[in-house]
Design a protein around this motif. Structure first.
Motif, PDB file in Angstrom:
ATOM      1  N   LYS A 112       0.833  -1.207   0.000  1.00 43.61           N
ATOM      2  CA  LYS A 112       0.000   0.000   0.000  1.00 43.61           C
ATOM      3  C   LYS A 112       0.863   1.251   0.000  1.00 43.61           C
ATOM      4  CE  LYS A 112      -3.718  -2.282   2.437  1.00 43.61           C
ATOM      5  NZ  LYS A 112      -4.489  -2.317   3.672  1.00 43.61           N
ATOM      6  N   ARG A 113       1.992   1.174   0.679  1.00 41.70           N
ATOM      7  CA  ARG A 113       2.903   2.319   0.744  1.00 41.70           C
ATOM      8  C   ARG A 113       3.409   2.695  -0.645  1.00 41.70           C
ATOM      9  NH1 ARG A 113       8.790   3.452   2.650  1.00 41.70           N
ATOM     10  NH2 ARG A 113       9.283   1.702   1.324  1.00 41.70           N
ATOM     11  N   PHE A 114       3.755   1.717  -1.460  1.00 38.26           N
ATOM     12  CA  PHE A 114       4.224   1.991  -2.825  1.00 38.26           C
ATOM     13  C   PHE A 114       3.110   2.575  -3.686  1.00 38.26           C
ATOM     14  CE2 PHE A 114       7.444  -1.204  -1.621  1.00 38.26           C
ATOM     15  CZ  PHE A 114       8.576  -0.463  -1.892  1.00 38.26           C
ATOM     16  N   LEU A 115       1.905   2.056  -3.529  1.00 39.96           N
ATOM     17  CA  LEU A 115       0.773   2.577  -4.294  1.00 39.96           C
ATOM     18  C   LEU A 115       0.494   4.037  -3.926  1.00 39.96           C
ATOM     19  CD1 LEU A 115      -1.600  -0.500  -4.121  1.00 39.96           C
ATOM     20  CD2 LEU A 115      -0.261   0.273  -6.081  1.00 39.96           C
ATOM     21  N   ARG A 116       0.495   4.336  -2.626  1.00 36.30           N
ATOM     22  CA  ARG A 116       0.278   5.725  -2.181  1.00 36.30           C
ATOM     23  C   ARG A 116       1.403   6.633  -2.658  1.00 36.30           C
ATOM     24  NH1 ARG A 116      -0.928   3.511   2.949  1.00 36.30           N
ATOM     25  NH2 ARG A 116       1.067   4.311   3.628  1.00 36.30           N
ATOM     26  N   VAL A 140       4.219  -6.437 -10.007  1.00 31.74           N
ATOM     27  CA  VAL A 140       3.972  -7.800 -10.453  1.00 31.74           C
ATOM     28  C   VAL A 140       2.498  -8.058 -10.168  1.00 31.74           C
ATOM     29  CG1 VAL A 140       4.538 -10.235 -10.150  1.00 31.74           C
ATOM     30  CG2 VAL A 140       6.321  -8.501  -9.902  1.00 31.74           C
ATOM     31  N   PHE A 141       1.762  -8.457 -11.204  1.00 35.35           N
ATOM     32  CA  PHE A 141       0.321  -8.616 -11.054  1.00 35.35           C
ATOM     33  C   PHE A 141      -0.191  -9.716 -11.970  1.00 35.35           C
ATOM     34  CE2 PHE A 141       1.345  -5.226 -14.018  1.00 35.35           C
ATOM     35  CZ  PHE A 141       0.612  -5.548 -15.156  1.00 35.35           C
ATOM     36  N   LEU A 142      -1.405 -10.158 -11.685  1.00 32.77           N
ATOM     37  CA  LEU A 142      -2.086 -11.134 -12.531  1.00 32.77           C
ATOM     38  C   LEU A 142      -3.044 -10.386 -13.447  1.00 32.77           C
ATOM     39  CD1 LEU A 142      -3.018 -13.897  -9.942  1.00 32.77           C
ATOM     40  CD2 LEU A 142      -1.194 -13.971 -11.647  1.00 32.77           C
ATOM     41  N   ARG A 143      -2.953 -10.669 -14.736  1.00 39.35           N
ATOM     42  CA  ARG A 143      -3.873 -10.071 -15.700  1.00 39.35           C
ATOM     43  C   ARG A 143      -4.244 -11.137 -16.717  1.00 39.35           C
ATOM     44  NH1 ARG A 143      -3.090  -4.703 -19.409  1.00 39.35           N
ATOM     45  NH2 ARG A 143      -5.272  -4.561 -19.995  1.00 39.35           N
ATOM     46  N   ASP A 144      -5.524 -11.380 -16.846  1.00 38.34           N
ATOM     47  CA  ASP A 144      -6.031 -12.427 -17.744  1.00 38.34           C
ATOM     48  C   ASP A 144      -5.404 -13.785 -17.438  1.00 38.34           C
ATOM     49  OD1 ASP A 144      -7.563 -10.482 -19.047  1.00 38.34           O
ATOM     50  OD2 ASP A 144      -5.907 -10.003 -20.406  1.00 38.34           O
ATOM     51  N   GLY A 145      -5.195 -14.069 -16.150  1.00 43.40           N
ATOM     52  CA  GLY A 145      -4.650 -15.353 -15.738  1.00 43.40           C
ATOM     53  C   GLY A 145      -3.148 -15.506 -15.905  1.00 43.40           C
ATOM     54  N   LYS A 146      -2.457 -14.455 -16.347  1.00 43.62           N
ATOM     55  CA  LYS A 146      -1.006 -14.507 -16.543  1.00 43.62           C
ATOM     56  C   LYS A 146      -0.312 -13.571 -15.570  1.00 43.62           C
ATOM     57  CE  LYS A 146      -1.488 -15.338 -21.457  1.00 43.62           C
ATOM     58  NZ  LYS A 146      -1.289 -14.789 -22.785  1.00 43.62           N
ATOM     59  N   MET A 147       0.828 -14.020 -15.049  1.00 39.68           N
ATOM     60  CA  MET A 147       1.623 -13.165 -14.189  1.00 39.68           C
ATOM     61  C   MET A 147       2.464 -12.242 -15.062  1.00 39.68           C
ATOM     62  SD  MET A 147       4.258 -13.979 -11.035  1.00 39.68           S
ATOM     63  CE  MET A 147       3.735 -15.624 -10.987  1.00 39.68           C
ATOM     64  N   MET A 148       2.441 -10.942 -14.743  1.00 40.99           N
ATOM     65  CA  MET A 148       3.182  -9.956 -15.522  1.00 40.99           C
ATOM     66  C   MET A 148       3.967  -9.050 -14.581  1.00 40.99           C
ATOM     67  SD  MET A 148       0.151  -8.791 -18.073  1.00 40.99           S
ATOM     68  CE  MET A 148       1.047  -8.624 -19.591  1.00 40.99           C
ATOM     69  N   SER A 197       2.200   3.349 -13.982  1.00 44.56           N
ATOM     70  CA  SER A 197       1.735   4.528 -13.269  1.00 44.56           C
ATOM     71  C   SER A 197       0.464   4.134 -12.538  1.00 44.56           C
ATOM     72  CB  SER A 197       1.409   5.661 -14.240  1.00 44.56           C
ATOM     73  OG  SER A 197       2.546   6.049 -14.946  1.00 44.56           O
ATOM     74  N   VAL A 198       0.323   4.590 -11.303  1.00 51.08           N
ATOM     75  CA  VAL A 198      -0.881   4.322 -10.532  1.00 51.08           C
ATOM     76  C   VAL A 198      -1.825   5.498 -10.743  1.00 51.08           C
ATOM     77  CG1 VAL A 198      -1.832   3.886  -8.244  1.00 51.08           C
ATOM     78  CG2 VAL A 198       0.435   3.018  -8.832  1.00 51.08           C
ATOM     79  N   LEU A 199      -2.988   5.232 -11.300  1.00 47.45           N
ATOM     80  CA  LEU A 199      -3.961   6.281 -11.582  1.00 47.45           C
ATOM     81  C   LEU A 199      -5.006   6.411 -10.477  1.00 47.45           C
ATOM     82  CD1 LEU A 199      -4.500   5.544 -15.370  1.00 47.45           C
ATOM     83  CD2 LEU A 199      -2.878   7.116 -14.312  1.00 47.45           C
ATOM     84  N   ALA A 200      -5.326   5.298  -9.813  1.00 48.67           N
ATOM     85  CA  ALA A 200      -6.302   5.314  -8.722  1.00 48.67           C
ATOM     86  C   ALA A 200      -6.101   4.086  -7.847  1.00 48.67           C
ATOM     87  CB  ALA A 200      -7.721   5.338  -9.276  1.00 48.67           C
ATOM     88  N   TYR A 201      -6.402   4.262  -6.558  1.00 49.82           N
ATOM     89  CA  TYR A 201      -6.340   3.153  -5.615  1.00 49.82           C
ATOM     90  C   TYR A 201      -7.349   3.423  -4.514  1.00 49.82           C
ATOM     91  CZ  TYR A 201      -4.691   0.168  -1.854  1.00 49.82           C
ATOM     92  OH  TYR A 201      -4.629  -0.750  -0.844  1.00 49.82           O
ATOM     93  N   ASP A 202      -8.258   2.465  -4.285  1.00 54.17           N
ATOM     94  CA  ASP A 202      -9.286   2.668  -3.264  1.00 54.17           C
ATOM     95  C   ASP A 202      -9.350   1.555  -2.223  1.00 54.17           C
ATOM     96  OD1 ASP A 202     -10.529   0.548  -4.532  1.00 54.17           O
ATOM     97  OD2 ASP A 202     -12.178   1.734  -5.338  1.00 54.17           O
ATOM     98  N   GLY A 203      -8.351   0.715  -2.165  1.00 51.67           N
ATOM     99  CA  GLY A 203      -8.330  -0.391  -1.216  1.00 51.67           C
ATOM    100  C   GLY A 203      -8.881  -1.677  -1.798  1.00 51.67           C
ATOM    101  N   LEU A 211      -7.538  -3.495 -11.810  1.00 47.56           N
ATOM    102  CA  LEU A 211      -7.373  -4.840 -11.261  1.00 47.56           C
ATOM    103  C   LEU A 211      -7.936  -4.885  -9.850  1.00 47.56           C
ATOM    104  CD1 LEU A 211      -3.574  -5.393 -12.007  1.00 47.56           C
ATOM    105  CD2 LEU A 211      -5.458  -6.388 -13.265  1.00 47.56           C
ATOM    106  N   PRO A 212      -8.429  -6.034  -9.417  1.00 52.70           N
ATOM    107  CA  PRO A 212      -8.726  -6.187  -7.992  1.00 52.70           C
ATOM    108  C   PRO A 212      -7.409  -6.078  -7.219  1.00 52.70           C
ATOM    109  CG  PRO A 212      -9.645  -8.006  -9.279  1.00 52.70           C
ATOM    110  CD  PRO A 212      -8.764  -7.212 -10.189  1.00 52.70           C
ATOM    111  N   ALA A 213      -7.442  -5.489  -6.059  1.00 51.01           N
ATOM    112  CA  ALA A 213      -6.210  -5.281  -5.278  1.00 51.01           C
ATOM    113  C   ALA A 213      -5.498  -6.595  -4.985  1.00 51.01           C
ATOM    114  CB  ALA A 213      -6.532  -4.535  -3.988  1.00 51.01           C
ATOM    115  N   GLU A 214      -6.237  -7.699  -4.840  1.00 46.86           N
ATOM    116  CA  GLU A 214      -5.583  -8.985  -4.541  1.00 46.86           C
ATOM    117  C   GLU A 214      -4.824  -9.551  -5.737  1.00 46.86           C
ATOM    118  OE1 GLU A 214      -9.988  -9.802  -5.287  1.00 46.86           O
ATOM    119  OE2 GLU A 214      -8.935  -8.546  -3.866  1.00 46.86           O
ATOM    120  N   ASP A 215      -5.067  -9.030  -6.945  1.00 50.15           N
ATOM    121  CA  ASP A 215      -4.302  -9.470  -8.119  1.00 50.15           C
ATOM    122  C   ASP A 215      -2.962  -8.755  -8.245  1.00 50.15           C
ATOM    123  OD1 ASP A 215      -6.250 -11.263  -8.747  1.00 50.15           O
ATOM    124  OD2 ASP A 215      -6.989 -10.201 -10.513  1.00 50.15           O
TER     125      ASP A 215
END
Length: 71
Positions: free
Chosen positions: A2-6, A18-26, A31-37, A53-57
């Protein structure tokens, strides 16, 4: 994580994520445009289209190359 996102959102800086998108790790510099938890909206590259993305991804975050968070 969360600290990096803020940090990226408040200081208009890119981070490496590092995130999951369409079932693939990328791993991308984003750039972070929005974050709401619950969700995070990112843009990869300068002209890429934003995606949400969902935050858990979001698996991991770090400073982008050359950034040490000194601000």
């Amino acid at each position: 994580m969360k600290r990096f996102l803020r940090y990226a959102l408040e200081h208009d800086r890119k981070i490496r994520a590092v995130f999951l998108r369409d079932g693939k790790m990328m791993q991308k510099t984003v750039s972070v445009l929005a974050y709401d938890g619950e969700t995070v909206t990112l843009r990869a590259g300068a002209k890429g289209s934003p995606f949400t993305l969902p935050a858990e991804d979001l698996l991991s975050c770090d400073y982008a190359r050359g950034d040490h968070g000194e601000e």
